[in-house]
Design a protein around this motif. Structure first.
Motif, PDB file in Angstrom:
ATOM      1  N   PRO A 109      -9.039  12.825  -5.776  1.00  0.00           N
ATOM      2  CA  PRO A 109     -10.150  12.127  -6.101  1.00  0.00           C
ATOM      3  C   PRO A 109      -9.803  10.200  -6.504  1.00  0.00           C
ATOM      4  O   PRO A 109     -10.543  10.042  -6.058  1.00  0.00           O
ATOM      5  N   LEU A 110      -8.830  10.110  -5.944  1.00  0.00           N
ATOM      6  CA  LEU A 110      -8.448   9.174  -5.496  1.00  0.00           C
ATOM      7  C   LEU A 110      -8.727   8.463  -4.198  1.00  0.00           C
ATOM      8  O   LEU A 110      -9.511   6.904  -4.259  1.00  0.00           O
ATOM      9  N   MET A 111      -8.390   9.167  -3.492  1.00  0.00           N
ATOM     10  CA  MET A 111      -9.789   8.479  -2.522  1.00  0.00           C
ATOM     11  C   MET A 111     -10.800   8.748  -2.218  1.00  0.00           C
ATOM     12  O   MET A 111     -11.227   8.349  -1.878  1.00  0.00           O
TER      13      MET A 111
ATOM     14  N   GLY B  23       1.069  -0.832  -0.156  1.00  0.00           N
ATOM     15  CA  GLY B  23       0.158  -0.118  -0.210  1.00  0.00           C
ATOM     16  C   GLY B  23       0.974   1.097  -0.224  1.00  0.00           C
ATOM     17  O   GLY B  23       0.857   2.116  -0.969  1.00  0.00           O
ATOM     18  N   TYR B  24       1.610   1.485   0.808  1.00  0.00           N
ATOM     19  CA  TYR B  24       3.074   2.848   0.991  1.00  0.00           C
ATOM     20  C   TYR B  24       3.261   2.810  -0.634  1.00  0.00           C
ATOM     21  O   TYR B  24       3.759   4.165  -1.008  1.00  0.00           O
ATOM     22  N   GLU B  25       3.755   1.454  -0.990  1.00  0.00           N
ATOM     23  CA  GLU B  25       4.654   1.381  -2.864  1.00  0.00           C
ATOM     24  C   GLU B  25       3.835   2.239  -3.746  1.00  0.00           C
ATOM     25  O   GLU B  25       3.975   3.102  -4.219  1.00  0.00           O
ATOM     26  N   VAL B  26       1.969   1.771  -3.153  1.00  0.00           N
ATOM     27  CA  VAL B  26       1.672   2.147  -4.466  1.00  0.00           C
ATOM     28  C   VAL B  26       1.571   3.427  -4.178  1.00  0.00           C
ATOM     29  O   VAL B  26       1.175   4.531  -5.150  1.00  0.00           O
ATOM     30  N   ILE B  27       0.866   3.752  -2.972  1.00  0.00           N
ATOM     31  CA  ILE B  27       0.193   4.842  -2.287  1.00  0.00           C
ATOM     32  C   ILE B  27       0.919   7.019  -3.357  1.00  0.00           C
ATOM     33  O   ILE B  27       1.332   7.827  -3.772  1.00  0.00           O
ATOM     34  N   SER B  28       3.121   5.886  -2.781  1.00  0.00           N
ATOM     35  CA  SER B  28       3.595   6.849  -2.704  1.00  0.00           C
ATOM     36  C   SER B  28       4.531   7.232  -4.103  1.00  0.00           C
ATOM     37  O   SER B  28       4.546   8.242  -4.603  1.00  0.00           O
ATOM     38  N   ARG B  29       3.499   6.425  -5.525  1.00  0.00           N
ATOM     39  CA  ARG B  29       3.705   6.404  -6.707  1.00  0.00           C
ATOM     40  C   ARG B  29       2.939   7.603  -7.181  1.00  0.00           C
ATOM     41  O   ARG B  29       2.960   7.991  -8.462  1.00  0.00           O
ATOM     42  N   VAL B  30       1.509   7.373  -6.788  1.00  0.00           N
ATOM     43  CA  VAL B  30       0.425   8.277  -7.096  1.00  0.00           C
ATOM     44  C   VAL B  30       1.475  10.174  -7.275  1.00  0.00           C
ATOM     45  O   VAL B  30       1.329  10.784  -6.126  1.00  0.00           O
TER      46      VAL B  30
END
Length: 97
Positions: free
Chosen positions: A32-34, A18-25
């Motif tokens: 909007p993603l949230m 989760g950290y890796e995915v969100i840090s790349r957004v």
């Protein structure tokens, strides 16, 4: 004891992923993603509650409780951010009111 290690491994793997995915957004897409994924947070809370209900050891109960708390905080924060975002798009009445 093996199931406790498996639960801990899955929890840590999910946290890291989760950290890796969100840090790349990009930052501009976070709101909007949230707001678009609030339903996923609700599913996470329900899943964590189910897992907590099946927990047998104190460590499993602690991990399950932690998952419920984090999922609920994430869902509440997502709805709060969505509300603030939608307020930005409301039209203000003309005439200074």
């Amino acid at each position: 004891m093996d199931s406790t290690w498996a639960a801990l491994y899955i929890f840590l793997l999910a946290a890291f992923t989760g950290y890796e995915v969100i840090s790349r957004v990009p930052v501009i897409l976070h709101t909007p993603l949230m707001s678009g994924s609030n339903f996923i947070h609700g599913i996470v809370v329900v899943g964590a509650m189910v897992v907590l209900g099946h927990a047998e050891t104190p460590l499993e109960q602690a991990i399950g409780f932690f998952g419920v708390i984090l999922g609920a905080a994430n869902a509440a924060g997502g709805y709060a951010v969505t509300e603030r975002m939608l307020e930005m798009f409301e039209r203000k009445p003309k005439g200074g009111q």
